[in-house]
Design a protein around this motif. Structure first.
Motif, PDB file in Angstrom:
ATOM      1  N   ALA A   1     -95.074-106.504  65.432  1.00  0.00           N
ATOM      2  CA  ALA A   1     -94.215-107.140  64.384  1.00  0.00           C
ATOM      3  C   ALA A   1     -93.836-106.308  63.125  1.00  0.00           C
ATOM      4  O   ALA A   1     -92.869-106.170  62.737  1.00  0.00           O
ATOM      5  CB  ALA A   1     -95.145-108.250  63.764  1.00  0.00           C
ATOM      6  N   PHE A   2     -94.761-105.437  62.809  1.00  0.00           N
ATOM      7  CA  PHE A   2     -94.616-104.211  61.834  1.00  0.00           C
ATOM      8  C   PHE A   2     -93.618-103.416  62.252  1.00  0.00           C
ATOM      9  O   PHE A   2     -92.733-103.180  61.354  1.00  0.00           O
ATOM     10  CB  PHE A   2     -95.939-103.625  61.486  1.00  0.00           C
ATOM     11  CG  PHE A   2     -95.759-102.575  60.454  1.00  0.00           C
ATOM     12  CD1 PHE A   2     -95.456-102.844  59.190  1.00  0.00           C
ATOM     13  CD2 PHE A   2     -95.679-101.173  60.934  1.00  0.00           C
ATOM     14  CE1 PHE A   2     -95.395-101.573  58.383  1.00  0.00           C
ATOM     15  CE2 PHE A   2     -95.495-100.054  60.128  1.00  0.00           C
ATOM     16  CZ  PHE A   2     -95.258-100.359  58.747  1.00  0.00           C
ATOM     17  N   LEU A   3     -93.609-103.047  63.452  1.00  0.00           N
ATOM     18  CA  LEU A   3     -92.526-101.856  63.895  1.00  0.00           C
ATOM     19  C   LEU A   3     -91.260-102.531  63.802  1.00  0.00           C
ATOM     20  O   LEU A   3     -90.300-102.023  63.624  1.00  0.00           O
ATOM     21  CB  LEU A   3     -92.821-101.373  65.065  1.00  0.00           C
ATOM     22  CG  LEU A   3     -94.316-100.269  65.275  1.00  0.00           C
ATOM     23  CD1 LEU A   3     -94.596-100.134  66.694  1.00  0.00           C
ATOM     24  CD2 LEU A   3     -93.884 -99.087  64.524  1.00  0.00           C
TER      25      LEU A   3
ATOM     26  N   VAL B   1     -92.691-105.402  53.993  1.00  0.00           N
ATOM     27  CA  VAL B   1     -91.660-104.558  54.557  1.00  0.00           C
ATOM     28  C   VAL B   1     -90.129-104.731  53.761  1.00  0.00           C
ATOM     29  O   VAL B   1     -89.790-103.764  53.494  1.00  0.00           O
ATOM     30  CB  VAL B   1     -91.430-104.562  55.985  1.00  0.00           C
ATOM     31  CG1 VAL B   1     -90.088-103.630  56.726  1.00  0.00           C
ATOM     32  CG2 VAL B   1     -92.549-104.156  56.871  1.00  0.00           C
ATOM     33  N   SER B   2     -89.727-106.105  53.807  1.00  0.00           N
ATOM     34  CA  SER B   2     -88.596-106.193  53.085  1.00  0.00           C
ATOM     35  C   SER B   2     -88.586-106.031  51.650  1.00  0.00           C
ATOM     36  O   SER B   2     -87.633-105.578  51.082  1.00  0.00           O
ATOM     37  CB  SER B   2     -88.080-107.565  53.221  1.00  0.00           C
ATOM     38  OG  SER B   2     -87.946-108.023  54.539  1.00  0.00           O
TER      39      SER B   2
ATOM     40  N   LEU C   1     -90.378-103.553  50.196  1.00  0.00           N
ATOM     41  CA  LEU C   1     -90.471-102.172  50.184  1.00  0.00           C
ATOM     42  C   LEU C   1     -89.023-101.584  50.241  1.00  0.00           C
ATOM     43  O   LEU C   1     -88.572-100.582  49.744  1.00  0.00           O
ATOM     44  CB  LEU C   1     -91.175-101.457  51.239  1.00  0.00           C
ATOM     45  CG  LEU C   1     -91.552 -99.952  51.221  1.00  0.00           C
ATOM     46  CD1 LEU C   1     -91.957 -99.307  50.031  1.00  0.00           C
ATOM     47  CD2 LEU C   1     -92.187 -99.334  52.222  1.00  0.00           C
ATOM     48  N   SER C   2     -88.371-102.172  51.204  1.00  0.00           N
ATOM     49  CA  SER C   2     -86.918-101.797  51.447  1.00  0.00           C
ATOM     50  C   SER C   2     -85.613-102.228  50.393  1.00  0.00           C
ATOM     51  O   SER C   2     -85.313-101.476  49.915  1.00  0.00           O
ATOM     52  CB  SER C   2     -86.525-102.409  52.776  1.00  0.00           C
ATOM     53  OG  SER C   2     -85.036-101.977  52.996  1.00  0.00           O
ATOM     54  N   LEU C   3     -85.816-103.346  50.302  1.00  0.00           N
ATOM     55  CA  LEU C   3     -84.842-103.957  49.216  1.00  0.00           C
ATOM     56  C   LEU C   3     -85.328-104.239  47.815  1.00  0.00           C
ATOM     57  O   LEU C   3     -84.661-104.379  47.070  1.00  0.00           O
ATOM     58  CB  LEU C   3     -84.568-105.523  49.841  1.00  0.00           C
ATOM     59  CG  LEU C   3     -83.784-105.539  51.203  1.00  0.00           C
ATOM     60  CD1 LEU C   3     -83.815-107.141  51.497  1.00  0.00           C
ATOM     61  CD2 LEU C   3     -82.546-104.759  51.160  1.00  0.00           C
ATOM     62  N   GLY C   4     -86.606-103.980  47.459  1.00  0.00           N
ATOM     63  CA  GLY C   4     -86.946-104.199  46.099  1.00  0.00           C
ATOM     64  C   GLY C   4     -86.354-103.248  45.512  1.00  0.00           C
ATOM     65  O   GLY C   4     -86.027-103.741  43.861  1.00  0.00           O
TER      66      GLY C   4
END
Length: 502
Positions: A189-191, A248-249, A251-254
Motif C-alpha cells: 500500500a505504501f509503495l 504520503v499525500s 508529504l507530496s502535496l503539503g
C-alpha cells in the motif's frame, strides 16, 4: 547496481539477463529521441533553478511540469547530478538544448534508475508458482517471466529510444504488486501510494488495489467456503491504510497546500482541455469510433444522428474502473484475481479514457506478463495484447535509422514470447485459434504497406494520415478483442473457493 547484487542470489541466469539488456540499452544511446527528451531536460532546469513556488507556474517552454510533486523532486535530485555533466542543460531559457553530455546524462539516468525495475522483477519472480517448471532452465516460468519483463520490447523502445522513465515507475508498481502477493500489505500500500504521487496515470488501477486491500487485509478471516466473514472486519487496519495514504499525500502535496497552489497543481495534472483523443489515436474504442465517424462522413451520413456528441464532459476512465462489476466478486480469489482486476482496470481505462496515449498500453502489458506463465488462457490473451499493443508503438519511432531496430527487436521479443509460452503449455490446447493466428499474421502485411509501399504512392501527399489511421484501427481491433476475452474469462471462471479449500 544494488539490484544486481541481490539478483545474484537468484541464480547467474538472472544476472546474465540483466547484464545483456543493460548492454543493449547502452547501444541504443545514440538513437533518435523524441520531444520527451526536451520535456525532461526542461523539468530538470525548472526544479533546479527555480524555487518550488514557481515549479507549476513556469511556462517559458511549452513543455510545462505536469507530473505530481514526487516526480518533480525526482527531477530535482537528478539535476544535482546533471550539473556535473553540463550546467547549461539546467538553464530554463536553453530551449531544445541537447549537447552530447546532456544526451549521455539523460540516457544513463534512465538506465541507472532501471535498477528499481530489475529488483522488482526479481521480487515478482519469487511469487511465481514453479509447479510447471521443466527440466531445462529456459522452460522454467521464472526464467520466462524474467525475459518477458526485463526484455519487454515496448519498455525498451519507449524508455531507451523515445525517452521516458517508465522503467523506474513500473518498478515501483511491480514491487508493490510483489509485496501484496507476499502478504506484506502495508508495504504494498505504501509503495502504491508513493507511485501515485510520481505519476497519476496509475490512478486507473487504484480501484483494484483498494478493493483487494479491503478484502484481503481489512477482513481478517474467511468462512470455510472462502467467502468473507463479515464480523472479522478490522477498523484498526483500515485506519492504518488510510494513515499511509494521508501521510504520503501530505508529504507530496503539503508544500503546495501551504503555498495555496493546489488548484494550479491539479490544473497541470488534469488538463482536460487537451481533448478526447491524442494526435495519434491510441488503439482503443475511440479509434474505432473515430474511424466509423470518418467512414460515415465520407458516405454522407452525419455521425451525431447515430451517436450524439463524441466529446463527453468528463473522463470515463476512472469512473468505469470504479464501476467494474467484477471487482467485488473477483478480488477475493487471491493473487490471480487481484492481478486480473488490476489489468482490467488498466485496459478499461485505456479503452475508454480521456486523451489516452498509446504508451499507456504498457500499464496492462507488464502486469499481464505475471499471469501469462500461470495459465494457458491467460498466456493466449497476453500474446494477443502484447503483440498488438507493441506494434501500435511503432509510429513513435518514425525515423529511417530506427526502422530496422524496431522491427528486429519486436520480432525477437514476439518470437520468444510465443515459442516459450507454447513450450510451457505444450500439454494443453493451442494458444491461438485460426482467427487469432490470421489476425496476428496480418500485422506483417500492414507494416510492409505502411513502411515500404505507401511512401511511394501518390497518396502520400494528400492522405499522409493513412498509415497512422490503419495502424491505430487495426491494433484497436486486437486490443479490444483481448480486453473482451479477458473480461469474459473473469466472469466465467469458477470461483476458487467453490472448487477447492483455500
Amino acid at each position: 547496481m544494488a539490484a544486481l547484487g541481490i539478483a545474484m542470489g537468484g541464480g547467474n541466469w538472472f544476472s546474465a539477463l540483466v547484464l545483456g539488456v543493460t548492454l543493449l540499452k547502452c547501444l541504443l544511446i545514440p538513437t533518435y529521441h523524441s520531444t520527451d527528451f526536451e520535456v525532461h531536460r526542461n523539468w530538470l532546469a525548472i526544479t533546479h533553478s527555480l524555487p518550488i513556488s514557481q515549479w507549476y507556474y513556469e511556462a517559458t517552454s511549452e513543455w510545462t511540469l505536469d507530473y505530481p510533486p514526487f516526480f518533480a523532486w525526482f527531477e530535482y535530485a537528478l539535476s544535482h547530478v546533471a550539473k556535473h555533466f553540463d550546467q547549461e542543460m539546467l538553464n530554463v531559457h536553453n530551449l531544445n538544448y541537447a549537447s552530447s553530455k546532456t544526451l549521455l546524462f539523460q540516457r544513463f539516468s534512465v538506465i541507472f534508475t532501471d535498477a528499481l525495475f530489475v529488483y522488482a522483477v526479481h521480487e515478482c519472480c519469487k511469487c511465481i508458482d514453479g509447479k510447471k517448471a521443466g527440466k531445462e532452465l529456459t522452460e522454467k516460468p521464472k526464467f520466462i517471466l524474467s525475459v518477458l519483463l526485463l526484455w519487454n520490447f515496448g519498455l525498451l523502445i519507449v524508455d531507451h529510444i523515445h525517452f521516458q522513465y517508465n522503467g523506474f515507475l513500473f518498478g515501483l508498481m511491480l514491487l508493490s504488486i510483489a509485496r501484496l502477493l507476499q502478504k506484506r500489505h502495508m508495504e504494498g500500500a505504501f509503495l502504491f501510494a508513493v507511485l501515485l504521487h510520481f505519476k497519476h496515470i496509475y490512478l486507473y488501477v487504484a480501484p483494484a488495489y483498494g478493493i483487494y486491500l479491503l478484502r484481503s487485509y481489512c477482513f481478517t478471516a474467511n468462512k470455510p467456503d472462502g467467502s468473507v466473514r463479515w464480523n472479522s472486519f478490522s477498523f484498526v487496519r483500515l485506519i492504518a491504510l488510510g494513515l499511509i495514504v494521508f501521510l504520503v499525500s501530505a508529504l507530496s502535496l503539503g508544500p503546495f497546500l501551504a503555498l495555496n497552489q493546489l488548484p494550479q497543481v491539479f490544473s497541470r495534472l488534469f488538463p482536460f482541455k487537451r481533448g478526447l483523443c491524442h494526435a495519434y489515436w491510441a488503439p482503443n474504442f475511440w479509434a474505432l469510433y473515430n474511424a466509423l465517424d470518418k467512414v460515415l462522413s465520407v458516405i454522407g451520413i452525419r455521425n451525431d444522428k447515430w451517436f450524439g456528441s463524441a466529446v463527453p464532459t468528463h473522463s470515463p476512465s476512472l469512473r468505469d474502473s470504479l464501476d467494474h462489476p467484477h471487482l467485488h466478486s473477483d478480488c477475493h480469489l487471491g493473487s490471480r484475481g487481484f492481478l486480473r482486476c488490476l489489468i482490467l482496470c488498466a485496459l478499461s481505462s485505456f479503452m475508454f479514457g480521456w486523451h489516452v496515449h498509446e504508451k499507456a498500453i504498457l500499464l496492462a502489458v507488464l502486469p499481464m506478463s505475471l499471469l501469462s506463465v500461470g495459465k494457458a488462457g491467460d498466456a493466449s490473451i497476453f500474446l494477443i495484447l502484447t503483440t498488438t499493443g507493441h506494434y501500435s508503438l511503432f509510429p513513435l519511432l518514425f525515423t529511417a535509422p530506427e526502422l530496422p531496430i524496431k522491427i528486429l527487436l519486436m520480432l525477437l521479443f514476439t518470437i520468444y514470447s510465443i515459442s516459450s509460452l507454447k513450450t510451457l503449455f505444450r500439454k494443453e490446447k493451442p494458444l491461438f485459434n485460426w482467427m487469432e493466428t490470421f489476425y496476428l499474421l496480418g500485422l506483417g502485411p500492414l507494416e510492409v504497406f505502411c513502411e515500404f509501399v505507401f511512401p511511394f504512392t501518390s497518396w502520400k501527399l494528400t492522405y499522409s494520415f493513412i498509415p497512422l489511421f490503419l495502424t491505430s484501427v487495426y491494433c484497436a481491433v486486437g486490443i479490444t478483442y483481448a480486453w473482451f476475452k479477458l473480461y469474459v474469462s473473469v466472469l466465467t471462471d469458477p470461483p476458487v473457493g467453490k472448487t477447492k479449500k483455500q
